[in-house]
Design an enzyme around this catalytic site. Structure first.
Site, PDB file in Angstrom:
ATOM      1  N   TYR A 142       0.797  -1.305  -0.011  1.00  0.00           N
ATOM      2  CA  TYR A 142       0.247   0.070   0.117  1.00  0.00           C
ATOM      3  C   TYR A 142       0.790   1.175   0.039  1.00  0.00           C
ATOM      4  O   TYR A 142       0.250   2.353  -0.210  1.00  0.00           O
ATOM      5  CB  TYR A 142      -1.042   0.203   1.217  1.00  0.00           C
ATOM      6  N   LYS A 147       3.128 -15.879   2.140  1.00  0.00           N
ATOM      7  CA  LYS A 147       3.178 -16.204   0.780  1.00  0.00           C
ATOM      8  C   LYS A 147       4.776 -16.525   0.238  1.00  0.00           C
ATOM      9  O   LYS A 147       4.944 -15.986  -0.811  1.00  0.00           O
ATOM     10  CB  LYS A 147       2.313 -15.289  -0.239  1.00  0.00           C
ATOM     11  N   ASP A 196      -3.276 -18.611   1.206  1.00  0.00           N
ATOM     12  CA  ASP A 196      -4.372 -19.022   0.587  1.00  0.00           C
ATOM     13  C   ASP A 196      -5.166 -20.253   1.506  1.00  0.00           C
ATOM     14  O   ASP A 196      -6.341 -20.307   1.655  1.00  0.00           O
ATOM     15  CB  ASP A 196      -4.008 -19.638  -0.703  1.00  0.00           C
ATOM     16  N   ASP A 255      -5.632  -6.658   5.621  1.00  0.00           N
ATOM     17  CA  ASP A 255      -6.554  -6.020   5.295  1.00  0.00           C
ATOM     18  C   ASP A 255      -7.767  -7.167   5.003  1.00  0.00           C
ATOM     19  O   ASP A 255      -8.956  -7.071   5.258  1.00  0.00           O
ATOM     20  CB  ASP A 255      -6.285  -5.358   3.982  1.00  0.00           C
ATOM     21  N   ASP A 264     -11.265  -8.839   7.773  1.00  0.00           N
ATOM     22  CA  ASP A 264     -12.482  -8.775   7.387  1.00  0.00           C
ATOM     23  C   ASP A 264     -13.290 -10.133   7.384  1.00  0.00           C
ATOM     24  O   ASP A 264     -14.123 -10.314   7.750  1.00  0.00           O
ATOM     25  CB  ASP A 264     -12.706  -8.020   6.047  1.00  0.00           C
TER      26      ASP A 264
END
Ligand code: NAD
Length: 366
Positions: free
Chosen positions: A141, A191, A223, A247, A251
């Protein structure tokens, strides 16, 4: 001596839920000998209305001189048409940056009384109690270079995922410290089979883990973690991960609990200084009606107590707040947002929910 707390109630339901949270903070603090002195400042749309900007330097200075910041929510349709650079949300980003809040803590715990509110089956969610610790100021980001180039037919866009060792080390320590006050298990999500940044994370997390021999560590690919979180959410205690993965996963974790009005959060800087806020927004559709659920804000107070006042009874006070919230829900009290579709039950308002938690806190002392 009174401990200084800055209140940033903000917009919409922010002031309503923050007031109930403040009352609970005073009562829970007093029970362990903590006294607070509150300063209320403007942020977001109300600050735009009063001063033409969503966040003033004076507010940042007041926050820096406090022990902790309790925020409500910002934004609303009144300010939606304004340019992005002066919108209420800029105030939030601005304060996070100005206070150096690099660690975002999002707990997702399922209260037994609300186990049917989840989209998942009750037997899967019953007993879920996890904490996502997300790196908040680095990664893709913020990485440079970023941008776009080329004309139509040959357009290209790019971002850079970059982490320094110290950024990984400091968030990892936050996660391990949290694990120590929970069930002593950290899952690092990465990852590393594809990303160099993830390989650095695995290395540094392993090194920091040696400082915490009493905490168990597991590494998990992002994943498969996303799948495991809905399949066996009880497996997780503390999850630590970089900004982008965090992020998304925070959620996902939140939705396992099923109720937006119940979710607290903390954003921490070096030294444990923090800003505490409900995950939900300013809910303009129900603002000013005294029907908002204050329990996310009240649970943010529990996080504030255990994080900012660890040495002075904060953990005990936080446990008392959580016990009081559980007792109120077990007794069947609900704000409107907690009703299941088709459920017929009398609901309580925002202030009344605050009163009920205060009553349960008082009873819990005896
Ligand atoms: P929202 O979280 O404000 O509301 C979504 C839905 O959930 C609404 O129906 C609302 O009534 C309900 N809801 C939310 N919190 C509730 C509570 N405590 N009790 C009962 N019901 C609750 O999200 P939104 O509608 O997408 O956004 C509204 C405004 O809030 C926007 O301006 C948005 O930018 C802003 N926002 C701010 C923050 C923040 O301050 N951290 C976060 C998200 C959204």
């Amino acid at each position: 001596m009174a401990e200084r707390i800055v209140l940033l109630p903000g917009d919409g339901i922010g002031p309503e839920v923050t007031e109930q949270a403040r009352r609970v903070l005073v009562a829970a603090g007093r029970a362990v000998g903590l006294e607070f002195e509150f300063t209320t400042e403007l942020i977001g749309g109300c600050s735009i209305d009063a001063h033409g900007t969503p966040l003033r330097d004076e507010v940042i200075a007041a926050c820096k001189q406090s022990r902790a910041v309790l925020l409500g929510a910002v934004g609303g349709p009144k300010w939606d048409a304004m340019p992005v650079s002066v919108r209420p949300e800029k105030g939030l980003l601005g304060i996070r940056k100005a206070l150096g809040l690099f660690a975002n803590l999002r707990p997702a715990a399922v209260f037994p009384a609300l186990v049917n509110a989840s989209a998942l089956r009750p037997e899967i969610v019953d007993g879920v109690d996890m904490l996502v610790v997300r790196e908040l100021t680095g990664g893709i980001y913020f990485g440079e270079p970023r941008g776009r180039e080329g004309a139509k037919g040959a357009r290209r866009a790019f971002n850079t995922m970059v982490y320094d060792e110290h950024e990984v080390a400091r968030i990892t320590r936050v996660a391990f410290e949290q694990a120590r006050i929970r069930r002593r298990h950290v899952t690092h999500v990465h990852k590393a089979n594809v990303l160099d940044t993830s390989q650095l994370w695995v290395e540094v997390v392993d090194e920091i883990a040696k400082e915490y021999p009493d905490v168990e560590l597991a590494h998990q690919l992002v994943d498969s973690c996303a799948m495991l979180m809905v399949q066996q959410p009880k497996k997780f205690d503390v999850i630590v991960t970089e900004n982008l993965f965090g992020d998304i996963l925070s959620d996902e974790a939140a939705m396992i609990t099923g109720s937006l009005g119940m979710l607290p959060s903390a954003s921490l800087a070096t030294g444990g200084f923090g800003l505490f806020e409900p995950v939900h927004g300013s809910a303009p559709d129900i603002a000013g009606k005294d029907i908002a659920n204050p329990l996310a804000a009240i649970q943010s107070v529990a996080m504030l107590l255990e994080t900012a006042f660890t040495e002075s009874g904060g953990a005990k006070a936080a446990a008392a707040v959580r016990k009081a919230v559980t007792a109120v829900l077990d007794a069947g009290h609900r704000t409107g947002d907690l009703l299941l579709p088709g459920e017929k039950r009398a609901t309580v308002g925002c202030k009344q929910m605050g009163d009920l938690v205060l009553g349960a806190l008082e009873r819990g002392k005896s």
